[in-house]
Design a protein around this motif. Structure first.
Motif, PDB file in Angstrom:
ATOM      1  N   MET A 172       0.757  -1.225  -0.119  1.00  0.00           N
ATOM      2  CA  MET A 172      -0.110   0.031  -0.068  1.00  0.00           C
ATOM      3  C   MET A 172       0.717   1.339   0.104  1.00  0.00           C
ATOM      4  O   MET A 172       1.813   1.330   0.999  1.00  0.00           O
ATOM      5  N   PRO A 173       0.638   2.011  -1.078  1.00  0.00           N
ATOM      6  CA  PRO A 173       1.753   3.322  -1.153  1.00  0.00           C
ATOM      7  C   PRO A 173       1.338   4.243   0.027  1.00  0.00           C
ATOM      8  O   PRO A 173       0.269   4.436   0.593  1.00  0.00           O
ATOM      9  N   SER A 174       2.464   5.048   0.499  1.00  0.00           N
ATOM     10  CA  SER A 174       2.339   6.088   1.544  1.00  0.00           C
ATOM     11  C   SER A 174       2.706   7.385   0.836  1.00  0.00           C
ATOM     12  O   SER A 174       3.401   7.599   0.063  1.00  0.00           O
ATOM     13  N   PHE A 175       1.579   8.505   1.059  1.00  0.00           N
ATOM     14  CA  PHE A 175       1.664   9.636   0.550  1.00  0.00           C
ATOM     15  C   PHE A 175       2.130  10.576   1.668  1.00  0.00           C
ATOM     16  O   PHE A 175       1.511  10.606   2.646  1.00  0.00           O
ATOM     17  N   VAL A 176       2.956  11.635   1.367  1.00  0.00           N
ATOM     18  CA  VAL A 176       3.155  12.601   2.477  1.00  0.00           C
ATOM     19  C   VAL A 176       3.315  13.989   1.796  1.00  0.00           C
ATOM     20  O   VAL A 176       3.491  13.960   0.698  1.00  0.00           O
ATOM     21  N   THR A 177       2.811  14.887   2.450  1.00  0.00           N
ATOM     22  CA  THR A 177       2.888  16.270   1.937  1.00  0.00           C
ATOM     23  C   THR A 177       3.576  17.382   2.696  1.00  0.00           C
ATOM     24  O   THR A 177       3.747  17.265   4.026  1.00  0.00           O
ATOM     25  N   GLY A 178       3.911  18.501   2.122  1.00  0.00           N
ATOM     26  CA  GLY A 178       4.491  19.671   2.721  1.00  0.00           C
ATOM     27  C   GLY A 178       4.126  21.078   2.043  1.00  0.00           C
ATOM     28  O   GLY A 178       4.105  20.813   0.650  1.00  0.00           O
ATOM     29  N   HIS A 179       3.739  22.116   2.292  1.00  0.00           N
ATOM     30  CA  HIS A 179       3.402  23.098   1.973  1.00  0.00           C
ATOM     31  C   HIS A 179       3.941  24.410   2.678  1.00  0.00           C
ATOM     32  O   HIS A 179       4.071  24.598   3.862  1.00  0.00           O
ATOM     33  N   ALA A 180       4.260  25.485   1.920  1.00  0.00           N
ATOM     34  CA  ALA A 180       4.754  26.606   2.603  1.00  0.00           C
ATOM     35  C   ALA A 180       4.545  27.903   1.643  1.00  0.00           C
ATOM     36  O   ALA A 180       4.604  27.681   0.371  1.00  0.00           O
ATOM     37  N   THR A 181       4.610  29.129   2.268  1.00  0.00           N
ATOM     38  CA  THR A 181       4.859  30.232   1.691  1.00  0.00           C
ATOM     39  C   THR A 181       6.139  31.243   2.024  1.00  0.00           C
ATOM     40  O   THR A 181       6.223  31.129   3.369  1.00  0.00           O
ATOM     41  N   HIS A 182       7.000  31.647   1.516  1.00  0.00           N
ATOM     42  CA  HIS A 182       7.964  32.570   1.739  1.00  0.00           C
ATOM     43  C   HIS A 182       8.519  33.475   0.701  1.00  0.00           C
ATOM     44  O   HIS A 182       8.580  32.946  -0.635  1.00  0.00           O
ATOM     45  N   PRO A 183       8.954  34.560   0.659  1.00  0.00           N
ATOM     46  CA  PRO A 183       9.510  35.297  -0.479  1.00  0.00           C
ATOM     47  C   PRO A 183      10.563  34.509  -1.180  1.00  0.00           C
ATOM     48  O   PRO A 183      10.757  34.947  -2.237  1.00  0.00           O
ATOM     49  N   ASP A 184      11.460  33.988  -0.387  1.00  0.00           N
ATOM     50  CA  ASP A 184      12.561  33.033  -0.779  1.00  0.00           C
ATOM     51  C   ASP A 184      12.026  31.651  -1.089  1.00  0.00           C
ATOM     52  O   ASP A 184      11.686  31.050  -0.260  1.00  0.00           O
ATOM     53  N   TRP A 185      12.261  31.115  -2.399  1.00  0.00           N
ATOM     54  CA  TRP A 185      11.881  29.789  -2.582  1.00  0.00           C
ATOM     55  C   TRP A 185      12.509  28.832  -1.827  1.00  0.00           C
ATOM     56  O   TRP A 185      12.077  27.797  -1.368  1.00  0.00           O
ATOM     57  N   ARG A 186      13.790  29.087  -1.416  1.00  0.00           N
ATOM     58  CA  ARG A 186      14.627  28.317  -0.859  1.00  0.00           C
ATOM     59  C   ARG A 186      14.047  28.059   0.657  1.00  0.00           C
ATOM     60  O   ARG A 186      14.100  26.978   1.203  1.00  0.00           O
ATOM     61  N   MET A 187      13.727  28.943   1.170  1.00  0.00           N
ATOM     62  CA  MET A 187      13.007  28.869   2.596  1.00  0.00           C
ATOM     63  C   MET A 187      11.649  28.272   2.619  1.00  0.00           C
ATOM     64  O   MET A 187      11.311  27.161   3.267  1.00  0.00           O
ATOM     65  N   ALA A 188      11.003  28.419   1.422  1.00  0.00           N
ATOM     66  CA  ALA A 188       9.620  27.803   1.500  1.00  0.00           C
ATOM     67  C   ALA A 188       9.886  26.512   1.325  1.00  0.00           C
ATOM     68  O   ALA A 188       9.161  25.208   1.662  1.00  0.00           O
ATOM     69  N   LEU A 189      11.067  25.862   0.401  1.00  0.00           N
ATOM     70  CA  LEU A 189      10.925  24.389   0.028  1.00  0.00           C
ATOM     71  C   LEU A 189      11.807  23.855   1.544  1.00  0.00           C
ATOM     72  O   LEU A 189      11.273  22.640   1.809  1.00  0.00           O
ATOM     73  N   ALA A 190      12.528  24.506   2.281  1.00  0.00           N
ATOM     74  CA  ALA A 190      12.914  23.930   3.412  1.00  0.00           C
ATOM     75  C   ALA A 190      11.813  23.852   4.604  1.00  0.00           C
ATOM     76  O   ALA A 190      11.840  22.804   5.119  1.00  0.00           O
ATOM     77  N   LEU A 191      11.016  24.823   4.484  1.00  0.00           N
ATOM     78  CA  LEU A 191       9.842  24.632   5.584  1.00  0.00           C
ATOM     79  C   LEU A 191       8.974  23.275   4.888  1.00  0.00           C
ATOM     80  O   LEU A 191       8.504  22.605   5.949  1.00  0.00           O
ATOM     81  N   ALA A 192       8.450  23.304   3.807  1.00  0.00           N
ATOM     82  CA  ALA A 192       7.770  22.147   3.101  1.00  0.00           C
ATOM     83  C   ALA A 192       8.577  20.755   3.285  1.00  0.00           C
ATOM     84  O   ALA A 192       8.327  19.616   3.926  1.00  0.00           O
TER      85      ALA A 192
END
Length: 393
Positions: free
Chosen positions: A1-21
């Motif tokens: 059975m596959p497992s799905f996980v998610t992350g999401h964020a907003t930040h003016p710097d895409w690097r910070m948004a990606l790190a948060l997600a």
């Protein structure tokens, strides 16, 4: 059975948004380590157009964080996660899963499908692609179920797509084998204002006659307007009116008097009082069906709840005493909605995705707000396309 996980964020710097997600995803995966989940193999990445110019760097960072993951995704004017919408702000939404590698294949204009027996496909596309409708129909013919889902990249800058690379123009996405169980529904969000009529005379995008009568008087009648007056006096009402189109052998109106999944909603783009004709933003032919409609918030809410309910009902065994299939549960979901919908259309911030979460539960979900939605073999407008990946309960 596959497992799905998610992350999401907003930040003016895409690097910070990606790190948060990424921190959200890593925490969820750590909680799954005691279970049967394996390393992630497929990732979905949706990001707003504030990050479009950095798409190459974003993809490279994703690859470094999760080696061996195949990535697909698109830019949108908004992105979505479970119960959350990010509109007109720099944001991203990610979902990873551990589907077996032989169950999916990423494709693009330079990497056509050839490895798996494709049963369905998630598709992202550029609205500026020539003959886009024909390309989507052709791809639908290449998957065994004929079912596509997805949307058109929407951006005030580069309309980029991800498919193990960054692309502009054409189609890209990921195809799934029959082993990947999914359910998908289309919600229209428009309310018919008159009967379903048959187009009896047409030329390209001009509807000349409906049910053998001039089309313009039919439109005015359905809107409750006096056909003897100058149509220009009714322009405010006419600008808010759309046309729902179906092929002649397809159902136009379904449960509760709402449009069925085969209806394509299109703008009215002109009136011809001299010929008493109506122009729509699509090619029409005699034999097609047409119903004039308006965008209606209450109808949109009801129809969104309806499609979520239909998915829930299909996941559970029948209760009529007959032998039923085992119950299934939602493992992950993708929701593609029109850029003209979202919270503002549904009455408040994140209202559309909150309806979905209330109806389905807080399941792993990502998506984006598109310049057109893809379902079956057509491009739609003003719709939401909800697709869920399922497994045994």
């Amino acid at each position: 059975m596959p497992s799905f996980v998610t992350g999401h964020a907003t930040h003016p710097d895409w690097r910070m948004a990606l790190a948060l997600a990424a921190a959200q995803i890593d925490a969820q995966r750590a909680a799954l380590e005691a279970g049967p989940s394996g390393p992630p193999t497929l990732g979905f990445a949706y990001f707003t157009d504030a990050y479009a110019a950095q798409a190459e760097a974003l993809l490279e960072d994703l690859r470094q964080r999760w080696p061996g993951v195949a990535w697909v995704g698109s830019v949108g004017v908004g992105v979505a996660a479970s119960g959350v919408e990010y509109f007109d702000e720099p944001a991203l939404a990610l979902m990873l899963c551990d589907l077996p590698a032989g169950c999916f294949e990423v494709f693009s204009g330079v990497r056509p499908l050839h490895r798996i027996a494709a049963y369905s496909a998630l598709v992202h596309a550029d609205a500026a692609t020539p003959d886009l409708a024909e390309l989507i129909a052709e791809l639908s013919d290449r998957v065994d179920s004929g079912y596509l889902f997805g949307g058109l990249a929407a951006s005030r800058g580069n309309a980029v797509q991800l498919a193990d690379g960054v692309w502009q123009g054409g189609l890209s996405g990921v195809a799934f084998s029959e082993d990947v169980a999914l359910l998908s529904r289309v919600t229209q969000g428009c309310q018919p204002v008159g009967p379903v009529r048959t187009i009896t005379r047409a030329e390209r995008n001009i509807v000349a006659e409906l049910d053998g009568a001039p089309a313009l008087p039919c439109l005015l009648h359905d809107l409750g307007l006096d056909a003897d007056h100058d149509p220009r006096q009714a322009l405010p009402r006419l600008r808010a009116t759309l046309a729902g189109l179906t092929d002649g052998d397809q159902q136009a109106v379904g449960r509760g008097g709402q449009f069925g999944a085969d209806v394509r909603v299109r703008h009215l783009v002109g009136l011809d009082p001299g010929r008493r004709a109506v122009a729509v933003a699509d090619i029409v032919e005699p034999g097609m069906r047409l119903a004039f409609c308006t965008r209606d918030v209450d109808a949109a809410r009801r129809d969104l709840v309806r499609v979520c309910s239909e998915i829930r009902e299909e996941l559970h065994p029948a209760a009529d005493g007959t032998e039923a299939a085992p119950a299934r549960r939602i493992e992950g979901a993708i929701y593609v909605s029109c850029a003209g919908r979202g919270g503002p259309h549904f009455g408040g911030p994140s209202a559309e995705l909150q309806i979905v979460r209330h109806a389905l539960g807080d399941v792993p979900l990502v998506g984006f707000f598109a310049g057109g939605e893809i379902a079956h073999r057509h491009v739609y407008g003003y719709t939401g396309v909800l697709t869920v990946f399922t497994g045994r309960a």
